[in-house]
Scaffold this motif. Sequence first.
Motif, PDB file in Angstrom:
ATOM      1  N   GLN A   1       4.162   1.967 -13.080  1.00 22.89           N
ATOM      2  CA  GLN A   1       3.325   1.008 -12.360  1.00 22.89           C
ATOM      3  C   GLN A   1       3.915   0.703 -10.987  1.00 22.89           C
ATOM      4  O   GLN A   1       3.201   0.687  -9.984  1.00 22.89           O
ATOM      5  CB  GLN A   1       3.188  -0.281 -13.171  1.00 22.89           C
ATOM      6  CG  GLN A   1       2.294  -1.311 -12.516  1.00 22.89           C
ATOM      7  CD  GLN A   1       2.197  -2.586 -13.342  1.00 22.89           C
ATOM      8  OE1 GLN A   1       2.950  -2.784 -14.283  1.00 22.89           O
ATOM      9  NE2 GLN A   1       1.275  -3.442 -12.982  1.00 22.89           N
ATOM     10  N   THR A   2       5.221   0.494 -10.936  1.00 22.34           N
ATOM     11  CA  THR A   2       5.889   0.214  -9.660  1.00 22.34           C
ATOM     12  C   THR A   2       5.778   1.404  -8.715  1.00 22.34           C
ATOM     13  O   THR A   2       5.471   1.243  -7.527  1.00 22.34           O
ATOM     14  CB  THR A   2       7.365  -0.142  -9.901  1.00 22.34           C
ATOM     15  OG1 THR A   2       7.437  -1.260 -10.796  1.00 22.34           O
ATOM     16  CG2 THR A   2       8.081  -0.478  -8.620  1.00 22.34           C
ATOM     17  N   ALA A   3       6.010   2.607  -9.249  1.00 16.14           N
ATOM     18  CA  ALA A   3       5.934   3.814  -8.415  1.00 16.14           C
ATOM     19  C   ALA A   3       4.514   4.020  -7.878  1.00 16.14           C
ATOM     20  O   ALA A   3       4.334   4.364  -6.698  1.00 16.14           O
ATOM     21  CB  ALA A   3       6.385   5.032  -9.218  1.00 16.14           C
ATOM     22  N   LEU A   4       3.516   3.798  -8.728  1.00 18.16           N
ATOM     23  CA  LEU A   4       2.134   3.964  -8.279  1.00 18.16           C
ATOM     24  C   LEU A   4       1.749   2.922  -7.228  1.00 18.16           C
ATOM     25  O   LEU A   4       1.062   3.243  -6.254  1.00 18.16           O
ATOM     26  CB  LEU A   4       1.174   3.892  -9.466  1.00 18.16           C
ATOM     27  CG  LEU A   4       1.182   5.100 -10.387  1.00 18.16           C
ATOM     28  CD1 LEU A   4       0.307   4.839 -11.613  1.00 18.16           C
ATOM     29  CD2 LEU A   4       0.711   6.350  -9.663  1.00 18.16           C
ATOM     30  N   GLN A   5       2.208   1.684  -7.423  1.00 19.00           N
ATOM     31  CA  GLN A   5       1.922   0.653  -6.420  1.00 19.00           C
ATOM     32  C   GLN A   5       2.554   1.009  -5.078  1.00 19.00           C
ATOM     33  O   GLN A   5       1.918   0.876  -4.036  1.00 19.00           O
ATOM     34  CB  GLN A   5       2.435  -0.712  -6.893  1.00 19.00           C
ATOM     35  CG  GLN A   5       1.575  -1.339  -7.962  1.00 19.00           C
ATOM     36  CD  GLN A   5       2.159  -2.644  -8.476  1.00 19.00           C
ATOM     37  OE1 GLN A   5       3.328  -2.933  -8.296  1.00 19.00           O
ATOM     38  NE2 GLN A   5       1.328  -3.432  -9.133  1.00 19.00           N
ATOM     39  N   ASN A   6       3.795   1.478  -5.110  1.00 22.17           N
ATOM     40  CA  ASN A   6       4.459   1.877  -3.862  1.00 22.17           C
ATOM     41  C   ASN A   6       3.745   3.055  -3.212  1.00 22.17           C
ATOM     42  O   ASN A   6       3.583   3.097  -1.984  1.00 22.17           O
ATOM     43  CB  ASN A   6       5.926   2.202  -4.121  1.00 22.17           C
ATOM     44  CG  ASN A   6       6.742   0.975  -4.463  1.00 22.17           C
ATOM     45  OD1 ASN A   6       6.357  -0.147  -4.149  1.00 22.17           O
ATOM     46  ND2 ASN A   6       7.857   1.174  -5.128  1.00 22.17           N
ATOM     47  N   ALA A   7       3.320   4.011  -4.036  1.00 18.24           N
ATOM     48  CA  ALA A   7       2.600   5.173  -3.493  1.00 18.24           C
ATOM     49  C   ALA A   7       1.270   4.741  -2.877  1.00 18.24           C
ATOM     50  O   ALA A   7       0.889   5.220  -1.808  1.00 18.24           O
ATOM     51  CB  ALA A   7       2.373   6.209  -4.590  1.00 18.24           C
ATOM     52  N   LEU A   8       0.572   3.835  -3.540  1.00 19.05           N
ATOM     53  CA  LEU A   8      -0.705   3.356  -3.006  1.00 19.05           C
ATOM     54  C   LEU A   8      -0.521   2.584  -1.710  1.00 19.05           C
ATOM     55  O   LEU A   8      -1.329   2.705  -0.787  1.00 19.05           O
ATOM     56  CB  LEU A   8      -1.413   2.476  -4.045  1.00 19.05           C
ATOM     57  CG  LEU A   8      -2.006   3.218  -5.231  1.00 19.05           C
ATOM     58  CD1 LEU A   8      -2.553   2.219  -6.265  1.00 19.05           C
ATOM     59  CD2 LEU A   8      -3.104   4.171  -4.786  1.00 19.05           C
ATOM     60  N   ILE A   9       0.550   1.796  -1.622  1.00 16.92           N
ATOM     61  CA  ILE A   9       0.831   1.069  -0.377  1.00 16.92           C
ATOM     62  C   ILE A   9       1.059   2.057   0.759  1.00 16.92           C
ATOM     63  O   ILE A   9       0.516   1.906   1.854  1.00 16.92           O
ATOM     64  CB  ILE A   9       2.037   0.123  -0.562  1.00 16.92           C
ATOM     65  CG1 ILE A   9       1.642  -1.043  -1.475  1.00 16.92           C
ATOM     66  CG2 ILE A   9       2.541  -0.396   0.779  1.00 16.92           C
ATOM     67  CD1 ILE A   9       2.821  -1.896  -1.932  1.00 16.92           C
TER      68      ILE A   9
ATOM     69  N   GLY B   1      -1.561   2.764   4.082  1.00 18.48           N
ATOM     70  CA  GLY B   1      -1.181   2.760   5.496  1.00 18.48           C
ATOM     71  C   GLY B   1      -1.587   4.042   6.196  1.00 18.48           C
ATOM     72  O   GLY B   1      -2.143   4.014   7.302  1.00 18.48           O
ATOM     73  N   ALA B   2      -1.313   5.176   5.544  1.00 18.77           N
ATOM     74  CA  ALA B   2      -1.668   6.465   6.148  1.00 18.77           C
ATOM     75  C   ALA B   2      -3.186   6.615   6.249  1.00 18.77           C
ATOM     76  O   ALA B   2      -3.704   7.090   7.276  1.00 18.77           O
ATOM     77  CB  ALA B   2      -1.075   7.609   5.325  1.00 18.77           C
ATOM     78  N   LEU B   3      -3.893   6.219   5.225  1.00 17.26           N
ATOM     79  CA  LEU B   3      -5.357   6.306   5.254  1.00 17.26           C
ATOM     80  C   LEU B   3      -5.948   5.380   6.313  1.00 17.26           C
ATOM     81  O   LEU B   3      -6.904   5.748   7.004  1.00 17.26           O
ATOM     82  CB  LEU B   3      -5.948   5.972   3.876  1.00 17.26           C
ATOM     83  CG  LEU B   3      -5.732   7.026   2.796  1.00 17.26           C
ATOM     84  CD1 LEU B   3      -6.206   6.506   1.442  1.00 17.26           C
ATOM     85  CD2 LEU B   3      -6.443   8.320   3.152  1.00 17.26           C
ATOM     86  N   ARG B   4      -5.393   4.190   6.443  1.00 11.31           N
ATOM     87  CA  ARG B   4      -5.887   3.248   7.462  1.00 11.31           C
ATOM     88  C   ARG B   4      -5.691   3.837   8.858  1.00 11.31           C
ATOM     89  O   ARG B   4      -6.580   3.743   9.716  1.00 11.31           O
ATOM     90  CB  ARG B   4      -5.146   1.917   7.335  1.00 11.31           C
ATOM     91  CG  ARG B   4      -5.624   0.888   8.362  1.00 11.31           C
ATOM     92  CD  ARG B   4      -4.938  -0.442   8.190  1.00 11.31           C
ATOM     93  NE  ARG B   4      -5.420  -1.052   6.955  1.00 11.31           N
ATOM     94  CZ  ARG B   4      -4.700  -1.868   6.214  1.00 11.31           C
ATOM     95  NH1 ARG B   4      -3.484  -2.177   6.560  1.00 11.31           N
ATOM     96  NH2 ARG B   4      -5.204  -2.390   5.109  1.00 11.31           N
ATOM     97  N   GLU B   5      -4.535   4.460   9.093  1.00 12.05           N
ATOM     98  CA  GLU B   5      -4.271   5.056  10.408  1.00 12.05           C
ATOM     99  C   GLU B   5      -5.235   6.210  10.686  1.00 12.05           C
ATOM    100  O   GLU B   5      -5.799   6.306  11.783  1.00 12.05           O
ATOM    101  CB  GLU B   5      -2.824   5.557  10.461  1.00 12.05           C
ATOM    102  CG  GLU B   5      -2.411   6.079  11.818  1.00 12.05           C
ATOM    103  CD  GLU B   5      -0.953   6.514  11.832  1.00 12.05           C
ATOM    104  OE1 GLU B   5      -0.666   7.558  12.446  1.00 12.05           O
ATOM    105  OE2 GLU B   5      -0.120   5.815  11.218  1.00 12.05           O
TER     106      GLU B   5
END
Length: 119
Positions: A77-85, A89-93
């Motif tokens: 869960q922690t790894a997926l949350q970090n990956a999504l964060i 950011g990359a998708l927003r850019e």
Amino acid sequence: MSEQPFDPGIPLLTEVLSGPEALQQAEPVAEPEMMLPAAIEQPDWDAIEQRLTQRILHQVQGKIDHLLEERIAHVLQTALQNALIGMRGALREDLQQSLEHIVAHAVSHELGHLHPPQH
């Protein structure tokens, strides 16, 4: 009725005394140095230890499996949350750049209709 399997850790009475004549035939235990009768055996401590060890290992393994599942779920869960964060950011850019390009092209196109090139 089926017989239970013999458990070497439980001592058994191998002779059954019945009636007063059996008591008269039994030898009195007068000397403290006499050996214990064959009917009274010491428990098989190695077998008892092995069964106890197996039972405890089985109980502990069940608890370990449960704790591992919880820990793995938390780590994932922690790894997926970090990956999504990071992906957010990359998708927003990328989205920002695409929108800027689309808007600039649309503005240029509209300006081209409003002010046609003069020749």
